[in-house]
Design a protein around this motif. Structure first.
Motif, short mmCIF file in Angstrom:
data_model
loop_
_atom_site.label_atom_id
_atom_site.label_comp_id
_atom_site.label_asym_id
_atom_site.label_seq_id
_atom_site.Cartn_x
_atom_site.Cartn_y
_atom_site.Cartn_z
N ARG A 76 8.42 5.64 12.56
CA ARG A 76 8.10 4.87 13.78
C ARG A 76 6.94 3.91 13.55
N HIS A 77 6.05 4.27 12.65
CA HIS A 77 4.87 3.44 12.43
C HIS A 77 5.00 2.54 11.20
N GLU A 119 1.75 -0.08 5.63
CA GLU A 119 0.56 0.22 6.41
C GLU A 119 0.96 0.47 7.86
N PRO A 120 0.49 1.57 8.47
CA PRO A 120 0.83 1.81 9.87
C PRO A 120 0.24 0.73 10.76
N ALA A 121 1.03 0.28 11.71
CA ALA A 121 0.57 -0.77 12.62
C ALA A 121 -0.57 -0.28 13.50
N ASP A 122 -0.53 0.99 13.88
CA ASP A 122 -1.54 1.57 14.77
C ASP A 122 -1.94 2.94 14.21
N PRO A 123 -2.89 2.97 13.26
CA PRO A 123 -3.27 4.23 12.61
C PRO A 123 -3.75 5.31 13.57
N LEU A 124 -4.51 4.94 14.59
CA LEU A 124 -5.03 5.93 15.52
C LEU A 124 -3.93 6.61 16.31
N SER A 153 0.84 -1.20 0.00
CA SER A 153 0.00 0.00 0.00
C SER A 153 0.87 1.25 0.00
N ARG A 154 0.38 2.27 -0.65
CA ARG A 154 1.08 3.55 -0.66
C ARG A 154 0.16 4.65 -0.18
N HIS A 155 0.75 5.60 0.54
CA HIS A 155 -0.01 6.71 1.08
C HIS A 155 0.71 8.02 0.79
N PHE A 176 0.65 12.74 14.77
CA PHE A 176 0.66 13.77 13.73
C PHE A 176 -0.03 15.05 14.23
N LEU A 177 -1.15 14.88 14.94
CA LEU A 177 -1.87 16.04 15.47
C LEU A 177 -1.03 16.80 16.49
N GLN A 178 -0.28 16.05 17.28
CA GLN A 178 0.59 16.69 18.27
C GLN A 178 1.70 17.49 17.60
N VAL A 179 2.31 16.90 16.57
CA VAL A 179 3.34 17.62 15.81
C VAL A 179 2.73 18.87 15.17
N ALA A 180 1.53 18.73 14.61
CA ALA A 180 0.87 19.85 13.95
C ALA A 180 0.65 21.00 14.92
N GLN A 181 0.20 20.68 16.12
CA GLN A 181 -0.08 21.71 17.11
C GLN A 181 1.20 22.37 17.61
N GLU A 182 2.23 21.57 17.84
CA GLU A 182 3.46 22.11 18.42
C GLU A 182 4.32 22.85 17.40
N SER A 183 4.23 22.46 16.13
CA SER A 183 5.15 23.01 15.11
C SER A 183 4.48 23.88 14.07
N GLN A 184 3.18 24.18 14.27
CA GLN A 184 2.46 25.05 13.34
C GLN A 184 2.55 24.54 11.90
N VAL A 185 2.18 23.30 11.73
CA VAL A 185 2.16 22.69 10.40
C VAL A 185 0.92 21.80 10.33
N ASP A 186 0.27 21.77 9.17
CA ASP A 186 -0.84 20.84 8.95
C ASP A 186 -0.29 19.58 8.30
N ILE A 187 -0.76 18.42 8.75
CA ILE A 187 -0.30 17.15 8.22
C ILE A 187 -1.50 16.32 7.79
N ALA A 188 -1.56 16.00 6.52
CA ALA A 188 -2.64 15.17 5.99
C ALA A 188 -2.09 13.82 5.60
N PHE A 189 -2.86 12.76 5.86
CA PHE A 189 -2.46 11.40 5.54
C PHE A 189 -3.58 10.77 4.74
N GLN A 190 -3.28 10.42 3.47
CA GLN A 190 -4.30 9.89 2.57
C GLN A 190 -3.77 8.67 1.82
N SER A 191 -4.70 7.82 1.40
CA SER A 191 -4.34 6.71 0.53
C SER A 191 -3.98 7.26 -0.84
#
Length: 409
Positions: free
Chosen positions: A121-122, A156-161, A96-98, A167-182
Protein backbone atom coordinates in the motif's frame (compact mmCIF):
# COMPACT_ATOMS: atom_id res chain seq x y z
CA UNK A 1 22.56 -2.83 -28.56
CA UNK A 2 23.27 -6.53 -28.38
CA UNK A 3 20.39 -8.91 -27.66
CA UNK A 4 19.38 -9.24 -24.01
CA UNK A 5 17.23 -12.09 -22.74
CA UNK A 6 16.00 -13.14 -19.31
CA UNK A 7 16.35 -16.91 -18.83
CA UNK A 8 14.28 -18.58 -16.10
CA UNK A 9 14.85 -22.24 -15.21
CA UNK A 10 12.60 -23.92 -12.62
CA UNK A 11 12.06 -27.46 -11.37
CA UNK A 12 13.41 -30.07 -8.99
CA UNK A 13 16.86 -29.06 -7.84
CA UNK A 14 19.76 -30.53 -9.80
CA UNK A 15 23.32 -29.87 -8.56
CA UNK A 16 24.63 -29.48 -12.11
CA UNK A 17 22.02 -26.86 -13.12
CA UNK A 18 24.11 -23.69 -12.81
CA UNK A 19 27.21 -25.11 -14.48
CA UNK A 20 25.17 -26.62 -17.33
CA UNK A 21 23.29 -23.42 -18.23
CA UNK A 22 26.20 -21.03 -17.80
CA UNK A 23 28.36 -23.44 -19.81
CA UNK A 24 26.07 -22.97 -22.83
CA UNK A 25 26.20 -19.20 -22.38
CA UNK A 26 30.00 -19.33 -22.02
CA UNK A 27 30.31 -21.06 -25.41
CA UNK A 28 28.38 -18.16 -26.93
CA UNK A 29 30.61 -15.62 -25.12
CA UNK A 30 27.53 -14.13 -23.45
CA UNK A 31 27.79 -11.58 -20.65
CA UNK A 32 25.87 -12.06 -17.40
CA UNK A 33 24.12 -8.81 -16.47
CA UNK A 34 22.21 -10.22 -13.49
CA UNK A 35 21.82 -13.62 -11.88
CA UNK A 36 19.93 -15.15 -8.98
CA UNK A 37 19.26 -18.68 -7.76
CA UNK A 38 17.17 -20.08 -4.91
CA UNK A 39 16.29 -23.56 -3.70
CA UNK A 40 13.21 -24.00 -1.54
CA UNK A 41 12.27 -27.52 -0.47
CA UNK A 42 14.15 -29.10 -3.38
CA UNK A 43 12.56 -26.78 -5.95
CA UNK A 44 15.18 -24.65 -7.72
CA UNK A 45 14.74 -21.38 -9.55
CA UNK A 46 17.59 -19.93 -11.61
CA UNK A 47 17.26 -16.57 -13.35
CA UNK A 48 19.94 -15.13 -15.64
CA UNK A 49 19.82 -11.85 -17.53
CA UNK A 50 22.21 -12.52 -20.41
CA UNK A 51 23.66 -10.27 -23.10
CA UNK A 52 24.25 -12.22 -26.32
CA UNK A 53 26.90 -11.00 -28.82
CA UNK A 54 25.68 -9.70 -32.21
CA UNK A 55 27.55 -12.45 -34.03
CA UNK A 56 25.61 -15.20 -32.24
CA UNK A 57 22.22 -16.39 -33.50
CA UNK A 58 20.01 -16.27 -30.43
CA UNK A 59 17.47 -18.91 -31.49
CA UNK A 60 19.84 -21.95 -31.57
CA UNK A 61 21.39 -20.77 -28.30
CA UNK A 62 18.05 -20.64 -26.49
CA UNK A 63 17.00 -23.93 -28.07
CA UNK A 64 20.11 -25.51 -26.59
CA UNK A 65 19.27 -24.07 -23.16
CA UNK A 66 15.74 -25.45 -23.52
CA UNK A 67 17.03 -28.93 -24.41
CA UNK A 68 19.47 -29.02 -21.47
CA UNK A 69 16.76 -27.88 -19.09
CA UNK A 70 14.47 -30.63 -20.43
CA UNK A 71 17.22 -33.23 -19.93
CA UNK A 72 17.48 -32.10 -16.32
CA UNK A 73 13.71 -32.46 -15.89
CA UNK A 74 13.21 -28.71 -15.58
CA UNK A 75 11.30 -25.97 -17.40
CA UNK A 76 12.86 -23.04 -19.23
CA UNK A 77 11.21 -19.70 -20.02
CA UNK A 78 12.69 -16.82 -22.02
CA UNK A 79 11.79 -13.14 -21.90
CA UNK A 80 13.44 -10.79 -24.42
CA UNK A 81 14.55 -7.41 -23.06
CA UNK A 82 14.13 -4.35 -25.28
CA UNK A 83 16.27 -1.25 -24.85
CA UNK A 84 13.43 0.34 -22.87
CA UNK A 85 13.09 -2.74 -20.65
CA UNK A 86 16.79 -2.69 -19.93
CA UNK A 87 16.82 1.04 -19.08
CA UNK A 88 13.87 0.50 -16.74
CA UNK A 89 15.69 -2.36 -15.03
CA UNK A 90 18.86 -0.27 -14.71
CA UNK A 91 16.91 2.61 -13.17
CA UNK A 92 15.36 0.24 -10.62
CA UNK A 93 18.81 -0.84 -9.39
CA UNK A 94 19.35 2.63 -7.97
CA UNK A 95 16.17 2.61 -5.90
CA UNK A 96 16.38 2.55 -2.12
CA UNK A 97 16.08 -0.83 -0.48
CA UNK A 98 14.79 -1.68 2.96
CA UNK A 99 14.51 -4.73 5.18
CA UNK A 100 11.23 -5.71 6.83
CA UNK A 101 11.72 -8.31 9.56
CA UNK A 102 8.77 -10.27 10.95
CA UNK A 103 9.45 -11.95 14.29
CA UNK A 104 6.96 -14.08 16.21
CA UNK A 105 6.53 -17.31 18.16
CA UNK A 106 4.98 -19.03 15.16
CA UNK A 107 4.68 -17.50 11.70
CA UNK A 108 1.18 -17.52 10.21
CA UNK A 109 -0.06 -16.70 6.74
CA UNK A 110 -2.18 -13.90 8.20
CA UNK A 111 0.85 -12.16 9.73
CA UNK A 112 2.79 -12.26 6.46
CA UNK A 113 -0.25 -11.19 4.44
CA UNK A 114 -0.98 -8.19 6.64
CA UNK A 115 2.61 -6.98 6.77
CA UNK A 116 3.15 -7.38 3.03
CA UNK A 117 -0.17 -5.61 2.34
CA UNK A 118 0.98 -2.60 4.37
CA UNK A 119 4.27 -2.50 2.46
CA UNK A 120 2.51 -2.72 -0.91
CA UNK A 121 0.00 0.00 0.00
CA UNK A 122 2.88 2.35 0.69
CA UNK A 123 4.59 1.80 -2.65
CA UNK A 124 7.19 -0.78 -1.64
CA UNK A 125 7.95 -3.66 -4.00
CA UNK A 126 8.90 -7.01 -2.44
CA UNK A 127 12.00 -8.41 -4.15
CA UNK A 128 12.86 -11.29 -1.88
CA UNK A 129 11.52 -13.20 1.15
CA UNK A 130 13.78 -15.44 3.25
CA UNK A 131 13.31 -17.42 6.44
CA UNK A 132 15.93 -16.57 9.07
CA UNK A 133 14.67 -18.81 11.86
CA UNK A 134 15.42 -22.52 12.07
CA UNK A 135 12.85 -25.17 11.15
CA UNK A 136 10.39 -26.62 13.65
CA UNK A 137 8.38 -29.82 13.54
CA UNK A 138 5.05 -29.12 11.83
CA UNK A 139 2.09 -29.33 14.20
CA UNK A 140 4.28 -29.47 17.31
CA UNK A 141 3.85 -27.34 20.41
CA UNK A 142 7.59 -26.93 20.64
CA UNK A 143 8.58 -24.70 23.52
CA UNK A 144 10.44 -21.54 22.60
CA UNK A 145 9.79 -21.94 18.89
CA UNK A 146 10.55 -18.97 16.72
CA UNK A 147 9.28 -17.72 13.41
CA UNK A 148 11.27 -15.06 11.59
CA UNK A 149 11.21 -14.02 7.94
CA UNK A 150 13.00 -11.16 6.25
CA UNK A 151 11.55 -9.22 3.30
CA UNK A 152 13.80 -7.17 1.05
CA UNK A 153 11.77 -4.35 -0.49
CA UNK A 154 12.68 -1.54 -2.86
CA UNK A 155 11.27 1.96 -3.03
CA UNK A 156 10.52 4.69 -0.51
CA UNK A 157 7.23 4.82 1.42
CA UNK A 158 5.22 7.90 0.53
CA UNK A 159 4.15 8.39 4.16
CA UNK A 160 6.61 6.67 6.55
CA UNK A 161 4.78 7.71 9.72
CA UNK A 162 1.46 6.31 8.53
CA UNK A 163 3.16 3.11 7.41
CA UNK A 164 4.80 2.73 10.83
CA UNK A 165 1.44 3.25 12.53
CA UNK A 166 -0.09 0.53 10.37
CA UNK A 167 2.80 -1.84 11.11
CA UNK A 168 2.30 -1.22 14.85
CA UNK A 169 -1.40 -1.99 14.51
CA UNK A 170 -0.68 -5.25 12.70
CA UNK A 171 1.92 -6.11 15.36
CA UNK A 172 -0.54 -5.56 18.17
CA UNK A 173 -3.45 -7.40 16.54
CA UNK A 174 -1.48 -10.37 15.16
CA UNK A 175 1.18 -10.93 17.85
CA UNK A 176 4.09 -10.30 15.54
CA UNK A 177 7.00 -7.84 15.75
CA UNK A 178 7.72 -5.88 12.57
CA UNK A 179 10.99 -4.03 12.05
CA UNK A 180 11.65 -1.69 9.13
CA UNK A 181 15.28 -0.76 8.40
CA UNK A 182 17.37 0.65 5.60
CA UNK A 183 19.32 -2.09 3.80
CA UNK A 184 22.79 -0.63 4.27
CA UNK A 185 26.30 -1.87 4.95
CA UNK A 186 26.19 -0.31 8.41
CA UNK A 187 23.30 -2.60 9.32
CA UNK A 188 25.76 -5.51 9.21
CA UNK A 189 28.70 -3.57 10.62
CA UNK A 190 27.54 -2.65 14.11
CA UNK A 191 30.04 -3.26 16.88
CA UNK A 192 28.71 -1.78 20.15
CA UNK A 193 25.52 -2.85 21.96
CA UNK A 194 24.26 -1.14 25.12
CA UNK A 195 21.42 -2.30 27.34
CA UNK A 196 19.18 -1.11 30.09
CA UNK A 197 19.17 -3.66 32.92
CA UNK A 198 15.89 -3.73 34.86
CA UNK A 199 13.07 -5.39 32.86
CA UNK A 200 15.50 -5.70 29.95
CA UNK A 201 18.45 -7.90 30.91
CA UNK A 202 16.66 -9.14 34.03
CA UNK A 203 12.98 -9.92 34.52
CA UNK A 204 12.40 -7.46 37.37
CA UNK A 205 12.69 -3.87 38.52
CA UNK A 206 15.23 -4.17 41.34
CA UNK A 207 14.01 -1.12 43.22
CA UNK A 208 10.54 -2.69 43.35
CA UNK A 209 12.01 -5.94 44.67
CA UNK A 210 13.88 -4.08 47.40
CA UNK A 211 10.67 -2.28 48.29
CA UNK A 212 8.88 -5.61 48.72
CA UNK A 213 11.50 -6.65 51.26
CA UNK A 214 10.97 -3.31 53.03
CA UNK A 215 7.19 -3.88 53.07
CA UNK A 216 6.34 -0.98 50.75
CA UNK A 217 6.24 -2.88 47.46
CA UNK A 218 2.95 -1.60 46.05
CA UNK A 219 3.74 2.02 46.87
CA UNK A 220 7.12 1.98 45.12
CA UNK A 221 5.94 -0.18 42.19
CA UNK A 222 3.19 2.35 41.37
CA UNK A 223 5.79 5.15 41.13
CA UNK A 224 8.10 2.95 39.04
CA UNK A 225 5.33 2.12 36.58
CA UNK A 226 4.46 5.78 36.05
CA UNK A 227 8.14 6.70 35.60
CA UNK A 228 8.70 3.94 33.02
CA UNK A 229 5.60 5.08 31.12
CA UNK A 230 7.06 8.59 30.98
CA UNK A 231 4.46 10.15 33.26
CA UNK A 232 7.00 11.19 35.92
CA UNK A 233 10.48 12.73 35.73
CA UNK A 234 12.94 9.87 36.20
CA UNK A 235 15.37 11.65 38.52
CA UNK A 236 12.63 12.97 40.80
CA UNK A 237 10.80 9.65 40.95
CA UNK A 238 14.10 7.78 41.47
CA UNK A 239 15.00 9.92 44.48
CA UNK A 240 11.47 9.61 45.85
CA UNK A 241 11.51 5.81 45.62
CA UNK A 242 15.03 5.49 46.97
CA UNK A 243 14.23 7.69 49.97
CA UNK A 244 11.47 5.24 50.93
CA UNK A 245 14.15 2.52 51.25
CA UNK A 246 16.09 4.41 53.94
CA UNK A 247 17.09 2.05 56.74
CA UNK A 248 16.78 -1.15 54.71
CA UNK A 249 19.51 -3.59 55.81
CA UNK A 250 22.36 -4.16 53.35
CA UNK A 251 21.66 -7.90 53.60
CA UNK A 252 18.48 -7.30 51.57
CA UNK A 253 20.64 -6.75 48.49
CA UNK A 254 21.93 -10.33 48.51
CA UNK A 255 18.42 -11.63 49.20
CA UNK A 256 17.01 -9.83 46.16
CA UNK A 257 20.00 -10.68 43.95
CA UNK A 258 19.48 -14.39 44.58
CA UNK A 259 15.93 -14.18 43.21
CA UNK A 260 16.70 -12.30 39.99
CA UNK A 261 16.40 -14.11 36.66
CA UNK A 262 18.03 -13.24 33.36
CA UNK A 263 15.60 -12.40 30.57
CA UNK A 264 14.82 -15.08 27.98
CA UNK A 265 17.45 -15.18 25.26
CA UNK A 266 20.02 -13.03 27.11
CA UNK A 267 22.71 -15.70 27.36
CA UNK A 268 22.45 -16.68 23.69
CA UNK A 269 22.47 -13.04 22.56
CA UNK A 270 25.60 -12.12 24.51
CA UNK A 271 27.42 -15.31 23.54
CA UNK A 272 26.87 -14.45 19.88
CA UNK A 273 27.72 -10.77 20.29
CA UNK A 274 31.03 -11.73 21.93
CA UNK A 275 31.78 -14.23 19.17
CA UNK A 276 31.17 -11.55 16.57
CA UNK A 277 33.44 -9.00 18.21
CA UNK A 278 30.88 -6.65 19.75
CA UNK A 279 31.62 -4.52 22.79
CA UNK A 280 28.71 -4.53 25.23
CA UNK A 281 27.60 -2.28 28.08
CA UNK A 282 24.94 -1.90 30.76
CA UNK A 283 23.60 1.65 30.95
CA UNK A 284 21.14 1.43 33.81
CA UNK A 285 19.17 3.57 36.21
CA UNK A 286 19.39 0.55 38.51
CA UNK A 287 22.15 -0.29 40.97
CA UNK A 288 25.80 -1.32 40.61
CA UNK A 289 25.51 -4.17 43.11
CA UNK A 290 23.14 -6.02 40.77
CA UNK A 291 24.62 -4.77 37.48
CA UNK A 292 28.04 -6.22 38.37
CA UNK A 293 26.48 -9.63 38.91
CA UNK A 294 24.70 -9.45 35.54
CA UNK A 295 27.98 -8.33 33.97
CA UNK A 296 29.75 -11.41 35.32
CA UNK A 297 27.03 -13.79 34.15
CA UNK A 298 26.87 -12.43 30.61
CA UNK A 299 30.47 -11.32 30.04
CA UNK A 300 29.61 -7.64 29.54
CA UNK A 301 32.46 -5.19 28.94
CA UNK A 302 31.22 -1.99 30.60
CA UNK A 303 28.82 -1.13 33.41
CA UNK A 304 27.39 2.28 34.23
CA UNK A 305 24.68 2.33 36.90
CA UNK A 306 23.87 3.92 40.25
CA UNK A 307 25.83 3.35 43.46
CA UNK A 308 23.74 2.91 46.59
CA UNK A 309 25.00 4.79 49.63
CA UNK A 310 25.30 2.45 52.62
CA UNK A 311 26.24 3.52 56.16
CA UNK A 312 26.52 1.17 59.13
CA UNK A 313 25.09 -1.70 57.11
CA UNK A 314 21.93 0.14 56.07
CA UNK A 315 20.75 2.04 52.98
CA UNK A 316 20.73 5.81 53.51
CA UNK A 317 17.99 6.36 50.94
CA UNK A 318 20.24 8.24 48.52
CA UNK A 319 22.55 7.28 45.66
CA UNK A 320 26.01 8.56 44.83
CA UNK A 321 25.92 11.31 42.17
CA UNK A 322 25.74 11.52 39.20
CA UNK A 323 22.48 9.66 38.73
CA UNK A 324 22.27 7.57 35.55
CA UNK A 325 19.16 9.05 33.97
CA UNK A 326 17.93 9.36 30.39
CA UNK A 327 20.41 12.07 29.37
CA UNK A 328 23.35 10.34 31.02
CA UNK A 329 22.51 7.09 29.17
CA UNK A 330 22.55 8.99 25.87
CA UNK A 331 25.82 10.72 26.78
CA UNK A 332 27.44 7.42 27.77
CA UNK A 333 26.40 5.84 24.48
CA UNK A 334 28.11 8.66 22.58
CA UNK A 335 31.20 8.41 24.80
CA UNK A 336 31.53 4.65 24.36
CA UNK A 337 31.06 4.89 20.59
CA UNK A 338 33.79 7.52 20.37
CA UNK A 339 36.06 5.47 22.64
CA UNK A 340 35.61 2.41 20.39
CA UNK A 341 36.17 4.44 17.22
CA UNK A 342 32.61 3.92 15.97
CA UNK A 343 29.95 6.16 14.53
CA UNK A 344 26.56 6.08 16.27
CA UNK A 345 25.07 4.25 13.28
CA UNK A 346 27.27 1.29 14.29
CA UNK A 347 25.65 1.02 17.73
CA UNK A 348 22.70 -0.91 19.13
CA UNK A 349 20.66 0.25 22.15
CA UNK A 350 17.99 -1.78 23.93
CA UNK A 351 15.64 -0.74 26.72
CA UNK A 352 12.06 -0.77 27.97
CA UNK A 353 11.39 2.54 29.70
CA UNK A 354 10.84 6.17 28.83
CA UNK A 355 14.29 6.97 30.25
CA UNK A 356 15.77 4.77 27.48
CA UNK A 357 14.24 6.74 24.60
CA UNK A 358 17.11 9.25 24.10
CA UNK A 359 19.70 6.47 23.70
CA UNK A 360 17.33 4.42 21.52
CA UNK A 361 16.95 7.45 19.27
CA UNK A 362 20.71 7.99 18.93
CA UNK A 363 21.70 4.39 18.21
CA UNK A 364 21.82 3.02 14.68
CA UNK A 365 19.48 0.27 15.88
CA UNK A 366 17.29 1.29 18.81
CA UNK A 367 15.05 -1.50 20.13
CA UNK A 368 12.21 -1.08 22.61
CA UNK A 369 12.16 -4.46 24.34
CA UNK A 370 8.87 -5.60 25.90
CA UNK A 371 8.35 -1.92 26.42
CA UNK A 372 5.65 0.34 27.75
CA UNK A 373 3.20 1.59 25.05
CA UNK A 374 4.72 5.08 24.84
CA UNK A 375 8.22 3.65 24.38
CA UNK A 376 7.07 1.06 21.84
CA UNK A 377 5.38 3.76 19.77
CA UNK A 378 8.31 6.19 20.00
CA UNK A 379 11.21 3.82 19.30
CA UNK A 380 12.05 2.92 15.72
CA UNK A 381 12.03 -0.83 16.41
CA UNK A 382 10.30 -2.97 19.03
CA UNK A 383 10.37 -6.59 20.16
CA UNK A 384 7.56 -7.90 22.35
CA UNK A 385 6.88 -11.46 21.18
CA UNK A 386 10.33 -13.00 21.65
CA UNK A 387 13.35 -12.96 23.96
CA UNK A 388 16.46 -10.82 23.68
CA UNK A 389 18.01 -13.20 21.15
CA UNK A 390 15.45 -11.87 18.65
CA UNK A 391 17.74 -8.85 18.28
CA UNK A 392 20.12 -11.06 16.31
CA UNK A 393 17.54 -11.36 13.54
CA UNK A 394 17.38 -7.56 13.26
CA UNK A 395 21.14 -7.64 12.68
CA UNK A 396 20.63 -9.99 9.73
CA UNK A 397 21.57 -13.34 11.26
CA UNK A 398 20.22 -16.75 10.34
CA UNK A 399 19.25 -19.42 12.80
CA UNK A 400 20.74 -22.82 12.09
CA UNK A 401 19.67 -24.99 15.01
CA UNK A 402 20.90 -22.38 17.49
CA UNK A 403 23.94 -21.39 15.41
CA UNK A 404 23.88 -18.01 13.74
CA UNK A 405 25.69 -17.23 10.50
CA UNK A 406 26.21 -13.67 9.38
CA UNK A 407 24.27 -12.80 6.25
CA UNK A 408 25.52 -9.38 5.18
CA UNK A 409 25.06 -8.33 1.65
Amino acid sequence: MREIVLINITGEDRPELTAAITGILAEARANILDVGQTVLHKVASLAILAEVPDCIDESPLLKKVLCVAHELGMQAHFTPFSAADYRQWMDAQGRSRHIITLLTRQMTAEQLQQASAVATRHGLHIERIERLSGPVIAGSAEAGRTGCVELTVCGEPADPLTMRTEFLQVAQESQVDIAFQSDSLLRCNRRLAVFDMDSTLIEAEVIDELAKVAGIGEQVAAITERAMRGELDFQASFRERLALLKGLPETALAEVAASLRLTEGAELLFAELRRLGYKTAILSGGFNYFARQVQQKLGIDYVFSNELQIVDGKLTGVAVEPIVDAQRKADLLCKLAEQEGLCLEQTVAVGDGANDLPMLGLAGLGVAFRAKPLVRQSARQAISTRGLDGILYLLGYRDRYRDFDKDCR
